[in-house]
Design an enzyme around this catalytic site. Structure first.
Site, PDB file in Angstrom:
ATOM      1  N   LYS A   1      13.628 -12.841  22.982  1.00  0.00           N
ATOM      2  CA  LYS A   1      13.755 -12.087  24.226  1.00  0.00           C
ATOM      3  C   LYS A   1      12.384 -11.956  24.879  1.00  0.00           C
ATOM      4  O   LYS A   1      11.426 -11.483  24.250  1.00  0.00           O
ATOM      5  CB  LYS A   1      14.314 -10.694  23.891  1.00  0.00           C
ATOM      6  CG  LYS A   1      15.400 -10.212  24.817  1.00  0.00           C
ATOM      7  CD  LYS A   1      16.042  -8.971  24.232  1.00  0.00           C
ATOM      8  CE  LYS A   1      16.830  -8.236  25.269  1.00  0.00           C
ATOM      9  NZ  LYS A   1      17.326  -6.951  24.753  1.00  0.00           N
TER      10      LYS A   1
HETATM   11  O1  G3P Z   1      20.273  -4.297  26.720  1.00  0.00           O
HETATM   12  C1  G3P Z   1      19.373  -3.467  27.402  1.00  0.00           C
HETATM   13  C2  G3P Z   1      19.599  -2.074  27.013  1.00  0.00           C
HETATM   14  O2  G3P Z   1      19.186  -1.840  25.697  1.00  0.00           O
HETATM   15  C3  G3P Z   1      19.032  -1.068  27.927  1.00  0.00           C
HETATM   16  O3  G3P Z   1      19.973  -0.093  27.974  1.00  0.00           O
HETATM   17  O4  G3P Z   1      20.863   2.135  28.341  1.00  0.00           O
HETATM   18  O5  G3P Z   1      18.433   1.819  27.766  1.00  0.00           O
HETATM   19  O6  G3P Z   1      19.291   1.179  29.991  1.00  0.00           O
HETATM   20  P1  G3P Z   1      19.602   1.355  28.565  1.00  0.00           P
END
Ligand code: G3P
Length: 220
Positions: A89
């Site tokens: 990533k």
């Molecule tokens: O896949 C990306 C994710 O981990 C981010 O999610 O909920 O932290 O915006 P969030």
């Protein structure tokens, strides 16, 4: 649509895997920190990724933390050999795009992360990213539409036949998954809580309760 779980927690990976609908895993530095906090100890990053790879049959994204070309390449070269299904990533920055191009030419697959605009996604695809990760929830958080971003990316990729898979990320609720599926996103990566919510319906629970009560009476 492929279902990935967005976690670095082995228990959560196992629970999703046991449901029989899991196609892969995405991790990031924040999710690694969360997993370590839950475990109550330091976790070895590479070992954690190796264990996740052994639990699932699909791709497992492992994120670099360097922000310069040489650093990203060095981390990618250390992560890729952990397992054939590791996808490196890389953040959607200039040095990241250069690294994606170089890694692609070496046959190392990249999930390009932290995508917040369709033009960013276009550049990532041109560089050869295997996956693009638009963060739906975080776009919604600043009063724009994460789903509109997703739609624009899918349209652009369709216009030119890019092979980059669209991985809807930062998913917060089932409507994100529903709309992403309607648009034909290749992958949705979700927390375990969202995967579980996808199958819940109160009428299913009430209907089952009635059926079981009537069955008892029928058998009495
Ligand atoms: O896949 C990306 C994710 O981990 C981010 O999610 O909920 O932290 O915006 P969030």
């Amino acid at each position: 649509m492929k279902f990935f779980i967005d976690t670095a927690d082995l228990d959560e990976v196992k629970e999703a895997q046991d449901m029989g609908v899991l196609d892969g895993v995405t991790t990031n530095p924040s999710l690694m920190k969360k997993a370590a906090e839950k475990a109550g100890r330091r976790l070895d990053f590479h070992e954690q990724i190796r264990q996740i790879c052994e639990m699932v049959e699909g791709d497992v994204s492992a994120e670099v933390t360097a922000v310069d070309f040489d650093g990203i390449m060095a981390e990618a070269h250390a992560l890729a050999p952990i397992h054939p299904r590791v996808v490196v990533k890389v953040p959607l920055i200039l040095e990241g795009i250069k690294a994606i191009k170089a890694l692609h030419s070496e046959g190392i697959r990249v999930n390009c992360t932290l995508c917040f605009s369709p033009t960013q996604a276009l550049i990532a695809a041109k560089a050869g990213a295997a996956y693009i990760s638009p963060f739906l929830g975080r776009v919604d958080d600043i009063s724009f539409s994460g789903l509109k971003l997703l739609e624009e990316i899918i349209t652009i990729y369709g216009n030119y036949g890019f092979e980059t898979e669209v991985l809807a990320a930062s998913i917060r609720h089932p409507i994100h998954v529903l709309e992403a599926a309607m648009m034909g996103a290749h992958v949705a990566t979700m927390p375990l809580s969202v995967i579980k919510k996808l199958l819940k319906h109160p009428l299913t629970d009430i209907g089952l309760e009635y059926f079981l009560a009537d069955w008892k009476k029928f058998r009495a």
